[in-house]
Design a protein around this motif. Sequence first.
Motif, PDB file in Angstrom:
ATOM      1  N   TYR A  24      10.924  -1.469  10.262  1.00  0.00           N
ATOM      2  CA  TYR A  24      10.617  -2.875   9.686  1.00  0.00           C
ATOM      3  C   TYR A  24      10.656  -3.929  10.887  1.00  0.00           C
ATOM      4  N   LEU A  25       9.962  -5.025  10.460  1.00  0.00           N
ATOM      5  CA  LEU A  25       9.676  -6.103  11.465  1.00  0.00           C
ATOM      6  C   LEU A  25      10.221  -7.549  10.755  1.00  0.00           C
ATOM      7  N   LYS A  26      10.924  -8.340  11.148  1.00  0.00           N
ATOM      8  CA  LYS A  26      11.308  -9.389  10.327  1.00  0.00           C
ATOM      9  C   LYS A  26      11.133 -10.589  11.440  1.00  0.00           C
ATOM     10  N   VAL A  79       7.668  -6.977   7.103  1.00  0.00           N
ATOM     11  CA  VAL A  79       6.833  -5.675   7.263  1.00  0.00           C
ATOM     12  C   VAL A  79       7.716  -4.610   7.285  1.00  0.00           C
ATOM     13  N   ARG A  80       7.535  -3.414   6.163  1.00  0.00           N
ATOM     14  CA  ARG A  80       8.099  -2.215   5.897  1.00  0.00           C
ATOM     15  C   ARG A  80       7.078  -1.323   6.355  1.00  0.00           C
ATOM     16  N   LEU A  81       7.317  -0.065   6.868  1.00  0.00           N
ATOM     17  CA  LEU A  81       6.363   1.049   7.276  1.00  0.00           C
ATOM     18  C   LEU A  81       7.231   2.218   7.048  1.00  0.00           C
ATOM     19  N   GLY A  82       6.680   3.057   6.126  1.00  0.00           N
ATOM     20  CA  GLY A  82       7.384   4.481   5.905  1.00  0.00           C
ATOM     21  C   GLY A  82       7.512   4.673   4.314  1.00  0.00           C
ATOM     22  N   VAL A  83       8.451   5.288   4.241  1.00  0.00           N
ATOM     23  CA  VAL A  83       8.637   5.469   2.650  1.00  0.00           C
ATOM     24  C   VAL A  83      10.118   4.646   2.262  1.00  0.00           C
ATOM     25  N   PHE A  84      10.092   4.132   1.032  1.00  0.00           N
ATOM     26  CA  PHE A  84      10.695   2.913   0.627  1.00  0.00           C
ATOM     27  C   PHE A  84      10.910   2.690  -0.843  1.00  0.00           C
ATOM     28  N   ASN A  85      11.856   2.264  -1.408  1.00  0.00           N
ATOM     29  CA  ASN A  85      12.000   1.919  -2.845  1.00  0.00           C
ATOM     30  C   ASN A  85      11.706   0.372  -3.092  1.00  0.00           C
ATOM     31  N   ARG A  86      11.376   0.124  -4.067  1.00  0.00           N
ATOM     32  CA  ARG A  86      11.229  -1.171  -4.702  1.00  0.00           C
ATOM     33  C   ARG A  86      12.328  -2.220  -4.314  1.00  0.00           C
ATOM     34  N   LEU A  87      11.812  -3.656  -4.038  1.00  0.00           N
ATOM     35  CA  LEU A  87      12.847  -4.341  -3.605  1.00  0.00           C
ATOM     36  C   LEU A  87      14.097  -4.882  -4.508  1.00  0.00           C
ATOM     37  N   ASP A 123       0.740  -1.092  -0.020  1.00  0.00           N
ATOM     38  CA  ASP A 123      -0.031   0.045  -0.141  1.00  0.00           C
ATOM     39  C   ASP A 123       0.842   1.125  -0.133  1.00  0.00           C
ATOM     40  N   THR A 124       0.336   2.445   0.207  1.00  0.00           N
ATOM     41  CA  THR A 124       0.924   3.502   0.065  1.00  0.00           C
ATOM     42  C   THR A 124       2.441   3.698   0.925  1.00  0.00           C
ATOM     43  N   ALA A 125       2.376   3.278   2.156  1.00  0.00           N
ATOM     44  CA  ALA A 125       3.327   3.450   3.168  1.00  0.00           C
ATOM     45  C   ALA A 125       3.590   2.102   3.760  1.00  0.00           C
ATOM     46  N   VAL A 126       3.026   1.049   3.456  1.00  0.00           N
ATOM     47  CA  VAL A 126       3.330  -0.416   4.053  1.00  0.00           C
ATOM     48  C   VAL A 126       3.367  -1.305   3.019  1.00  0.00           C
ATOM     49  N   ASP A 127       4.607  -2.256   3.143  1.00  0.00           N
ATOM     50  CA  ASP A 127       4.367  -3.476   2.283  1.00  0.00           C
ATOM     51  C   ASP A 127       4.834  -4.717   3.041  1.00  0.00           C
ATOM     52  N   PHE A 128       4.612  -5.857   2.389  1.00  0.00           N
ATOM     53  CA  PHE A 128       4.694  -7.123   3.077  1.00  0.00           C
ATOM     54  C   PHE A 128       5.398  -8.102   2.123  1.00  0.00           C
TER      55      PHE A 128
END
Length: 317
Positions: free
Chosen positions: A233-235, A198-206, A172-177
């Motif tokens: 992030y949470l891992k 899980v990333r939460l914030g502003v980030f680039n493609r993997l 989504d806009t500010a989170v990915d999984f």
Amino acid sequence: MKKLILPLLLILTVRCAMAQNHKSEFGIQTDNDSYLGQGSDRYYTDGLFFFYNHALDVKGNAKLQNKIIGFELGQKIFNPRGGNVPSAAFVDRPFAGYLYIGSTMNYLFKNESNIKLGAQLGVVGPASGAEAAQTWVHKNFGFYTPTGWQYQIKNDVELNLSAEYNKFIVRDTAVDFSLRSYVNLGTGFTGLGVGAMVRLGVFNRLFNSAATQSSVIADNSVKPLVKHEFYLYLKPMLNVIGYDATVQGSLFRSHNDPTSEEITLDPQRLMLSSQIGVTYTTNRWTFDAAATFDSKEVKQMVMTHSWGSVTAFYKFN
């Protein structure tokens, strides 16, 4: 002559302004349980690592967006419940050190999945320099004198192979999984794990992100989504342990010698780990701070463990 110099300077200025991507980076990471302010000095107590990563050209490849070769040098130090044990009865996790050199190849696909292959050649035991390193730090920074290293895992050469597979799931806009997995196979470490990120914030493609160790990229036509990544992030990860030379000693040597003081123990076959952290990147720098929380990795351990990590990379070329 002046008429030629001015246009050349203009061209160089424009090219430098456009060249936002970098092909290479050098990094350093330090791990220590004291970073979390617990006042502890136990289990995985210290680690120091140096990295060099270089992005390779993948233009014309229908599936790959990025490919990175990496080299690393590292040392890990392990204690029992403390680095100052009065007798063998207090060794609930073996004293051990692991010193290694390694290389990786990271294949990053346009669909934001990646496969990272690695190999390490290392040594456990006194040859790892773990006792000397811990003793030097404690002596020069005014800490207690470590005792109990006569019980450490004996010298053994290790060859270890690894493979990681990570797969992007949803954003989504500010989170990915994403899903994460790995397999280790070698004389020192054998096991596997499955987990998530899980990333939460502003980030680039993997395929061009610090999250997959791919901040460097050879293709300047690939533009990052954001100039500066800044995310939490949470891992979480479920680990299956097959063999661990820092716990069990040499895979090919008997450990029943009554004249040896080496203490080996039994690993937990299932171990839960979770890492939480924050990453910030600029055009040249990557900074990361994280805390890792592990369940017991050895059956005899009297408590669980956690430690902190601080990492910095500088990008160039």
